[in-house]
Design an enzyme around this catalytic site. Structure first.
Site, PDB file in Angstrom:
ATOM      1  N   ARG A 121       0.817  -1.237   0.000  1.00  0.00           N
ATOM      2  CA  ARG A 121       0.000   0.000   0.000  1.00  0.00           C
ATOM      3  C   ARG A 121       0.838   1.268   0.000  1.00  0.00           C
ATOM      4  O   ARG A 121       0.387   2.341   0.389  1.00  0.00           O
ATOM      5  CB  ARG A 121      -0.979   0.011   1.177  1.00  0.00           C
ATOM      6  CG  ARG A 121      -1.900  -1.182   1.160  1.00  0.00           C
ATOM      7  CD  ARG A 121      -3.145  -0.957   1.991  1.00  0.00           C
ATOM      8  NE  ARG A 121      -3.995  -2.137   1.915  1.00  0.00           N
ATOM      9  CZ  ARG A 121      -3.889  -3.200   2.713  1.00  0.00           C
ATOM     10  NH1 ARG A 121      -2.988  -3.210   3.682  1.00  0.00           N
ATOM     11  NH2 ARG A 121      -4.676  -4.217   2.549  1.00  0.00           N
ATOM     12  N   LYS A 143       2.369  11.199 -11.583  1.00  0.00           N
ATOM     13  CA  LYS A 143       1.495  10.313 -12.360  1.00  0.00           C
ATOM     14  C   LYS A 143       2.267   9.032 -12.633  1.00  0.00           C
ATOM     15  O   LYS A 143       3.369   9.068 -13.185  1.00  0.00           O
ATOM     16  CB  LYS A 143       1.097  10.956 -13.685  1.00  0.00           C
ATOM     17  CG  LYS A 143      -0.044  11.945 -13.553  1.00  0.00           C
ATOM     18  CD  LYS A 143      -0.557  12.339 -14.922  1.00  0.00           C
ATOM     19  CE  LYS A 143      -1.678  13.348 -14.819  1.00  0.00           C
ATOM     20  NZ  LYS A 143      -2.112  13.820 -16.155  1.00  0.00           N
ATOM     21  N   GLU A 185       7.803  17.614 -25.461  1.00  0.00           N
ATOM     22  CA  GLU A 185       7.213  18.042 -24.181  1.00  0.00           C
ATOM     23  C   GLU A 185       7.755  19.416 -23.764  1.00  0.00           C
ATOM     24  O   GLU A 185       7.061  20.193 -23.114  1.00  0.00           O
ATOM     25  CB  GLU A 185       7.457  16.995 -23.080  1.00  0.00           C
ATOM     26  CG  GLU A 185       6.924  15.593 -23.385  1.00  0.00           C
ATOM     27  CD  GLU A 185       5.424  15.390 -23.133  1.00  0.00           C
ATOM     28  OE1 GLU A 185       4.690  16.386 -22.987  1.00  0.00           O
ATOM     29  OE2 GLU A 185       5.003  14.217 -23.110  1.00  0.00           O
ATOM     30  N   LYS A 227       6.117  22.763 -14.709  1.00  0.00           N
ATOM     31  CA  LYS A 227       5.360  21.575 -14.273  1.00  0.00           C
ATOM     32  C   LYS A 227       5.162  21.597 -12.756  1.00  0.00           C
ATOM     33  O   LYS A 227       4.085  21.280 -12.263  1.00  0.00           O
ATOM     34  CB  LYS A 227       6.053  20.288 -14.713  1.00  0.00           C
ATOM     35  CG  LYS A 227       5.264  19.069 -14.275  1.00  0.00           C
ATOM     36  CD  LYS A 227       5.224  17.948 -15.239  1.00  0.00           C
ATOM     37  CE  LYS A 227       4.232  16.881 -14.747  1.00  0.00           C
ATOM     38  NZ  LYS A 227       4.301  15.644 -15.501  1.00  0.00           N
ATOM     39  N   GLU A 237      -5.332  16.865 -10.954  1.00  0.00           N
ATOM     40  CA  GLU A 237      -5.937  17.222 -12.238  1.00  0.00           C
ATOM     41  C   GLU A 237      -7.450  17.436 -12.167  1.00  0.00           C
ATOM     42  O   GLU A 237      -8.225  16.838 -12.903  1.00  0.00           O
ATOM     43  CB  GLU A 237      -5.614  16.140 -13.286  1.00  0.00           C
ATOM     44  CG  GLU A 237      -5.798  16.675 -14.695  1.00  0.00           C
ATOM     45  CD  GLU A 237      -5.230  15.737 -15.772  1.00  0.00           C
ATOM     46  OE1 GLU A 237      -4.024  15.411 -15.693  1.00  0.00           O
ATOM     47  OE2 GLU A 237      -5.973  15.383 -16.671  1.00  0.00           O
ATOM     48  N   ARG A 241      -4.157  21.266 -14.393  1.00  0.00           N
ATOM     49  CA  ARG A 241      -3.164  20.247 -14.759  1.00  0.00           C
ATOM     50  C   ARG A 241      -3.492  19.602 -16.113  1.00  0.00           C
ATOM     51  O   ARG A 241      -2.602  19.142 -16.825  1.00  0.00           O
ATOM     52  CB  ARG A 241      -3.042  19.167 -13.670  1.00  0.00           C
ATOM     53  CG  ARG A 241      -1.950  18.169 -14.002  1.00  0.00           C
ATOM     54  CD  ARG A 241      -1.490  17.332 -12.831  1.00  0.00           C
ATOM     55  NE  ARG A 241      -0.424  16.428 -13.272  1.00  0.00           N
ATOM     56  CZ  ARG A 241       0.305  15.676 -12.494  1.00  0.00           C
ATOM     57  NH1 ARG A 241       0.109  15.710 -11.193  1.00  0.00           N
ATOM     58  NH2 ARG A 241       1.245  14.893 -12.991  1.00  0.00           N
ATOM     59  N   ASN A 245      -1.785  18.206 -20.902  1.00  0.00           N
ATOM     60  CA  ASN A 245      -2.123  17.161 -21.874  1.00  0.00           C
ATOM     61  C   ASN A 245      -2.347  17.708 -23.272  1.00  0.00           C
ATOM     62  O   ASN A 245      -2.931  17.015 -24.118  1.00  0.00           O
ATOM     63  CB  ASN A 245      -3.385  16.421 -21.418  1.00  0.00           C
ATOM     64  CG  ASN A 245      -3.087  15.533 -20.224  1.00  0.00           C
ATOM     65  OD1 ASN A 245      -2.067  14.850 -20.203  1.00  0.00           O
ATOM     66  ND2 ASN A 245      -3.952  15.561 -19.246  1.00  0.00           N
ATOM     67  N   HIS A 248      -2.092  15.414 -26.227  1.00  0.00           N
ATOM     68  CA  HIS A 248      -2.013  14.038 -25.739  1.00  0.00           C
ATOM     69  C   HIS A 248      -3.226  13.193 -26.125  1.00  0.00           C
ATOM     70  O   HIS A 248      -3.112  11.983 -26.274  1.00  0.00           O
ATOM     71  CB  HIS A 248      -1.818  14.023 -24.216  1.00  0.00           C
ATOM     72  CG  HIS A 248      -0.412  14.357 -23.795  1.00  0.00           C
ATOM     73  ND1 HIS A 248       0.210  15.542 -24.136  1.00  0.00           N
ATOM     74  CD2 HIS A 248       0.507  13.648 -23.067  1.00  0.00           C
ATOM     75  CE1 HIS A 248       1.439  15.544 -23.625  1.00  0.00           C
ATOM     76  NE2 HIS A 248       1.642  14.416 -22.984  1.00  0.00           N
ATOM     77  N   HIS A 252      -2.201  10.018 -27.724  1.00  0.00           N
ATOM     78  CA  HIS A 252      -2.461   8.693 -27.140  1.00  0.00           C
ATOM     79  C   HIS A 252      -3.223   7.818 -28.129  1.00  0.00           C
ATOM     80  O   HIS A 252      -2.996   6.596 -28.203  1.00  0.00           O
ATOM     81  CB  HIS A 252      -3.247   8.835 -25.835  1.00  0.00           C
ATOM     82  CG  HIS A 252      -2.405   9.321 -24.685  1.00  0.00           C
ATOM     83  ND1 HIS A 252      -2.930   9.691 -23.471  1.00  0.00           N
ATOM     84  CD2 HIS A 252      -1.064   9.493 -24.566  1.00  0.00           C
ATOM     85  CE1 HIS A 252      -1.953  10.066 -22.650  1.00  0.00           C
ATOM     86  NE2 HIS A 252      -0.809   9.954 -23.300  1.00  0.00           N
ATOM     87  N   HIS A 265       6.314   8.194 -27.656  1.00  0.00           N
ATOM     88  CA  HIS A 265       5.317   9.059 -27.006  1.00  0.00           C
ATOM     89  C   HIS A 265       5.494  10.517 -27.448  1.00  0.00           C
ATOM     90  O   HIS A 265       4.523  11.184 -27.827  1.00  0.00           O
ATOM     91  CB  HIS A 265       5.450   8.937 -25.485  1.00  0.00           C
ATOM     92  CG  HIS A 265       4.552   9.850 -24.715  1.00  0.00           C
ATOM     93  ND1 HIS A 265       3.184   9.687 -24.666  1.00  0.00           N
ATOM     94  CD2 HIS A 265       4.821  10.970 -23.985  1.00  0.00           C
ATOM     95  CE1 HIS A 265       2.651  10.658 -23.930  1.00  0.00           C
ATOM     96  NE2 HIS A 265       3.628  11.449 -23.499  1.00  0.00           N
TER      97      HIS A 265
END
Ligand code: NAD
Ligand code: GLY
Length: 363
Positions: A121, A143, A185, A227, A237, A241, A245, A248, A252, A265
């Protein structure tokens, strides 16, 4: 030795430093001061380990450490390979006070981070990013996760590291295609928030491509600061935030549609930002000059600027409907109001999105 920059991601009692500088992997005190217990597991991959694993291991005197070496590639960023990290943690009887050290690019960082979030955990995490993309983006902000065959980064958790150590000397062994992917990026931060930085990148593109240490250090510093600010304001987010993206959702779809690993990517995000610029133009928000500037900077960075023919318009629409920015069945897109000012919006029609995708192929 050149100067080390230290930035902070300000998250109250979970705040952490980002160290940026040359030869940081020669300095044991930086890494060791962030390891709370006596046990560590280094997670790396078969490309990065031969280059830097010995160096990191040599910094860990007094710590019991083991390492796990993952196969290299986006296609291995999945639950099966993630399980090999848990196998190593359990085989070596790593306890709750263990620190997982992610040594590699964004794939290793996302997977090691997710393992740290889940194992017992939650155990400690330190990111040592070794690609430009991971130094400017993925190692910062917490993330973590893996891909699913039906969607990129769909299984994951927000889980912050205790420190990020970006040794810019590691970029010397990166190949040119990966350097360009990282530049996507970097350009993103200019497009979403900082027109001056966008102009600086434009003027310094040759220096960046030639790996001029000062230019790279500046680009990494500004990117990480942007960032860090965004993450401090909106860690999970629920608002701004999402601006990170830009490109993205299109990107993606390209990565998933082409098969993970086919497009890098950063390449998919580069083309995706050009697609977002065209969509912004179609909505009347930006003019042709701004679209051209976006495409030209991407070309200078040696990134793709058009949608791959192998993915049809309908496939794009289907793949984009699995995006994490879909809320109550509505996809929110990150688009440009101008260079340096992005917004998250659902103010568009499906027909407009379809037309914009149609207009994004090279032929
Ligand atoms: P990557 O991790 O696949 O690394 C690219 C390639 O470079 C790999 O082959 C790797 O082995 C190699 N490599 C790494 N460091 C090297 C070095 N110093 N010298 C030589 N080779 C080296 O790809 P990436 O571009 O670093 O990261 C992309 C991943 O990051 C994607 O999975 C993406 O989804 C994720 N990502 C996550 C976030 C986030 O916020 N968590 C943000 C952006 C991207
Ligand atoms: N790369 C997107 C984010 O970290 O939010």
């Amino acid at each position: 030795m050149s100067e080390t920059t230290t930035l902070t991601v300000d998250l109250g009692d979970r705040s952490y430093p980002i160290y940026i500088g040359q030869n940081l992997l020669n300095q044991a005190d930086i890494l060791k001061r962030h390891i709370p217990g006596k046990n560590a597991l280094i997670v790396s991959n078969e490309t990065v380990a031969p280059l830097y694993l010995n160096k990191v291991e040599s910094l860990l005197s007094g710590i019991r450490f083991e390492s796990v070496i993952l196969p290299d590639g986006e296609q291995y960023k999945n639950l099966d390979v993630l399980n090999t990290i848990f196998d190593a943690l359990l085989t070596h009887r790593m306890d709750r006070n263990t620190t997982i050290i992610a040594l590699g690019g964004g794939v290793v960082g996302d997977m090691a981070g997710f393992a740290a979030a889940c194992y017992q955990r939650g155990v400690h995490l330190i990111q040592i990013p070794t690609t430009l993309l991971s130094q400017v983006d993925s190692s910062v902000g917490g993330k973590t996760g893996v891909n699913h065959p039906l969607g990129k980064n769909m299984i994951g958790a927000f889980y912050q590291p205790l420190a990020v150590i970006a040794d810019t000397s590691t970029l010397n062994t990166l190949d040119d295609r990966q350097l360009s992917a990282g530049l996507a990026e970097v350009i993103k931060y200019g497009l979403i928030k900082d027109a001056d930085f966008f102009d600086w990148i434009d003027r310094n593109m040759d220096a960046l491509l030639q790996r001029d240490p000062e230019a790279l250090a500046y680009a990494i510093k500004v990117s990480c600061q942007t960032k860090a600010n965004v993450v401090a304001a909106d860690e999970r987010e629920s608002g701004q935030r999402a601006l990170l993206n830009l490109g993205h959702t299109f990107g993606h779809a390209i990565e998933t549609g082409m098969g993970y690993g086919e497009w890098l990517h950063g390449e998919a995000v580069g083309a995706g930002m050009c697609m977002a610029a065209k969509m912004s133009q179609l909505l009347g928000w930006i003019d042709q000059t701004q679209v051209d500037k976006t495409i030209t900077i991407m070309q200078h960075a040696k990134l793709p600027t058009t949608a791959p023919d192998a993915i049809t318009e309908q496939q794009f629409l289907d793949l984009m409907s699995v995006d994490k920015k879909v809320l109550d069945g509505v996809l929110r897109l990150v688009l440009l109001k101008r260079i340096g000012d992005a917004v998250v919006t659902k103010d568009y029609t499906r027909e407009q999105l379809a037309a914009s995708i149609r207009n994004s192929y090279s032929t």
